[in-house]
Design a protein around this motif. Sequence first.
Motif, PDB file in Angstrom:
ATOM      1  N   SER A 129       0.892  -0.828  -0.050  1.00  0.00           N
ATOM      2  CA  SER A 129      -0.306  -0.067  -0.618  1.00  0.00           C
ATOM      3  C   SER A 129       0.916   1.336   0.279  1.00  0.00           C
ATOM      4  O   SER A 129       0.296   2.106   0.391  1.00  0.00           O
ATOM      5  CB  SER A 129      -1.091   0.016   1.251  1.00  0.00           C
ATOM      6  N   LYS A 130       2.308   0.744   0.640  1.00  0.00           N
ATOM      7  CA  LYS A 130       2.951   2.372   0.102  1.00  0.00           C
ATOM      8  C   LYS A 130       3.209   2.475  -1.348  1.00  0.00           C
ATOM      9  O   LYS A 130       3.783   3.668  -0.846  1.00  0.00           O
ATOM     10  CB  LYS A 130       4.257   1.955   1.010  1.00  0.00           C
ATOM     11  N   ILE A 131       3.469   1.714  -2.459  1.00  0.00           N
ATOM     12  CA  ILE A 131       4.141   1.742  -3.014  1.00  0.00           C
ATOM     13  C   ILE A 131       3.219   1.913  -4.258  1.00  0.00           C
ATOM     14  O   ILE A 131       1.804   1.085  -4.041  1.00  0.00           O
ATOM     15  CB  ILE A 131       5.035   0.604  -3.812  1.00  0.00           C
ATOM     16  N   THR A 132       3.620   3.025  -5.145  1.00  0.00           N
ATOM     17  CA  THR A 132       2.046   3.244  -5.964  1.00  0.00           C
ATOM     18  C   THR A 132       2.597   2.693  -7.776  1.00  0.00           C
ATOM     19  O   THR A 132       3.579   2.530  -7.769  1.00  0.00           O
ATOM     20  CB  THR A 132       1.821   4.855  -6.846  1.00  0.00           C
ATOM     21  N   LEU A 133       2.060   2.731  -8.654  1.00  0.00           N
ATOM     22  CA  LEU A 133       1.926   2.072  -9.943  1.00  0.00           C
ATOM     23  C   LEU A 133       3.012   3.385 -10.302  1.00  0.00           C
ATOM     24  O   LEU A 133       4.307   3.466 -11.392  1.00  0.00           O
ATOM     25  CB  LEU A 133       1.136   1.782 -10.959  1.00  0.00           C
ATOM     26  N   LYS A 134       3.368   4.414  -9.998  1.00  0.00           N
ATOM     27  CA  LYS A 134       3.942   5.717 -10.327  1.00  0.00           C
ATOM     28  C   LYS A 134       5.468   5.600 -10.119  1.00  0.00           C
ATOM     29  O   LYS A 134       6.601   5.858 -10.246  1.00  0.00           O
ATOM     30  CB  LYS A 134       3.446   6.923  -9.398  1.00  0.00           C
ATOM     31  N   ASP A 135       5.582   4.619  -8.610  1.00  0.00           N
ATOM     32  CA  ASP A 135       7.297   4.200  -8.730  1.00  0.00           C
ATOM     33  C   ASP A 135       7.854   3.265  -9.363  1.00  0.00           C
ATOM     34  O   ASP A 135       8.818   3.708  -8.867  1.00  0.00           O
ATOM     35  CB  ASP A 135       7.165   3.653  -6.390  1.00  0.00           C
ATOM     36  N   ILE A 136       7.149   3.099  -9.996  1.00  0.00           N
ATOM     37  CA  ILE A 136       7.349   1.790 -11.077  1.00  0.00           C
ATOM     38  C   ILE A 136       7.645   2.237 -11.818  1.00  0.00           C
ATOM     39  O   ILE A 136       8.559   2.022 -12.191  1.00  0.00           O
ATOM     40  CB  ILE A 136       6.067   0.325 -10.594  1.00  0.00           C
ATOM     41  N   ILE A 137       7.162   3.145 -12.437  1.00  0.00           N
ATOM     42  CA  ILE A 137       6.880   4.061 -13.483  1.00  0.00           C
ATOM     43  C   ILE A 137       8.272   4.800 -13.104  1.00  0.00           C
ATOM     44  O   ILE A 137       9.284   4.814 -13.852  1.00  0.00           O
ATOM     45  CB  ILE A 137       6.123   5.010 -13.691  1.00  0.00           C
ATOM     46  N   GLU A 138       8.350   5.612 -12.679  1.00  0.00           N
ATOM     47  CA  GLU A 138      10.185   6.196 -11.659  1.00  0.00           C
ATOM     48  C   GLU A 138      11.413   5.647 -12.015  1.00  0.00           C
ATOM     49  O   GLU A 138      12.160   5.930 -12.670  1.00  0.00           O
ATOM     50  CB  GLU A 138       9.376   7.149 -10.588  1.00  0.00           C
ATOM     51  N   TYR A 139      10.431   4.415 -10.924  1.00  0.00           N
ATOM     52  CA  TYR A 139      11.912   4.033 -10.995  1.00  0.00           C
ATOM     53  C   TYR A 139      12.439   2.649 -12.908  1.00  0.00           C
ATOM     54  O   TYR A 139      13.252   3.012 -12.835  1.00  0.00           O
ATOM     55  CB  TYR A 139      11.862   2.221 -10.754  1.00  0.00           C
ATOM     56  N   GLY A 140      11.823   2.561 -13.506  1.00  0.00           N
ATOM     57  CA  GLY A 140      11.912   2.369 -14.846  1.00  0.00           C
ATOM     58  C   GLY A 140      12.388   3.157 -15.684  1.00  0.00           C
ATOM     59  O   GLY A 140      13.453   2.736 -16.502  1.00  0.00           O
ATOM     60  N   GLU A 141      11.914   4.508 -15.134  1.00  0.00           N
ATOM     61  CA  GLU A 141      12.428   5.858 -15.808  1.00  0.00           C
ATOM     62  C   GLU A 141      13.844   5.706 -16.034  1.00  0.00           C
ATOM     63  O   GLU A 141      14.883   5.790 -16.550  1.00  0.00           O
ATOM     64  CB  GLU A 141      12.094   6.704 -16.173  1.00  0.00           C
ATOM     65  N   GLN A 142      14.111   5.649 -14.401  1.00  0.00           N
ATOM     66  CA  GLN A 142      15.987   5.607 -13.685  1.00  0.00           C
ATOM     67  C   GLN A 142      16.875   4.478 -14.446  1.00  0.00           C
ATOM     68  O   GLN A 142      18.106   5.103 -14.851  1.00  0.00           O
ATOM     69  CB  GLN A 142      15.880   5.885 -12.099  1.00  0.00           C
ATOM     70  N   LYS A 143      15.812   3.176 -14.728  1.00  0.00           N
ATOM     71  CA  LYS A 143      17.503   3.079 -15.284  1.00  0.00           C
ATOM     72  C   LYS A 143      17.104   2.263 -16.678  1.00  0.00           C
ATOM     73  O   LYS A 143      18.104   1.569 -16.804  1.00  0.00           O
ATOM     74  CB  LYS A 143      15.939   0.992 -14.350  1.00  0.00           C
ATOM     75  N   GLY A 144      16.521   3.573 -17.774  1.00  0.00           N
ATOM     76  CA  GLY A 144      16.995   3.607 -19.109  1.00  0.00           C
ATOM     77  C   GLY A 144      15.541   2.874 -19.133  1.00  0.00           C
ATOM     78  O   GLY A 144      15.611   2.534 -21.082  1.00  0.00           O
TER      79      GLY A 144
END
Length: 149
Positions: A129-144
Motif C-alpha cells: 500500500s506504500k508503493i504506487t504504480l507511479k513509483d514503478i514507472i519512475e524506477y523504470g525510467e531511472q533504469k533507462g
Amino acid sequence: MSLTIKSCYALRGLYELYKLQNIQSQNEEKNYVSIFNISENTEIPNEFLAKIFSELKRAGIVDSGRGKFGGFNLTKNPEDVKLSEIVEALEVPLNSYDCVTKGTCTNQDACPADFVWKRVQKAIFDELSKITLKDIIEYGEQKGNVSPI
C-alpha cells in the motif's frame, strides 16, 4: 501464501502500457494500447497477459476497448494505483486461509498459527500500500526505460 508470477507480469505489463499510452498520446488521439504490443515488448505470453489484464479490468485498474483501435488503457493516474490493489485483484493464494479472509478457522481451537498468517497478510499489504504504480514507472525510467521488474 505466496505471490505468483501474475503480479510480476501485471506490473511489467502496466509499466509498458503506461509507456505506450504516453507515446500514442503524443502522436495521435488513440488511448488504447494493443495487448499484443504490450506482450511483444515485455516478452510476456499474449494469452496470459490478456487474462491478467481482464482481471485488472474487473478491479477497475484498466479499461478496454474493442475493434481496430481497441486494447487497454489505465483508468487512473499511476499515483492513485497502489500495488496492494493490483496484487489483491490477482492473487487468490493470499486469501486461501479462512482465518485471514473470514476471521474464522475450521480448527480455531487447535490452530496455533492463525495469528502468523494474519500478521504476514497485514505486513505484505501494508508494504504494498506504500508503493504506487507511479513509483514503478519512475524506477523504470531511472533504469533507462527497461522493465523495472
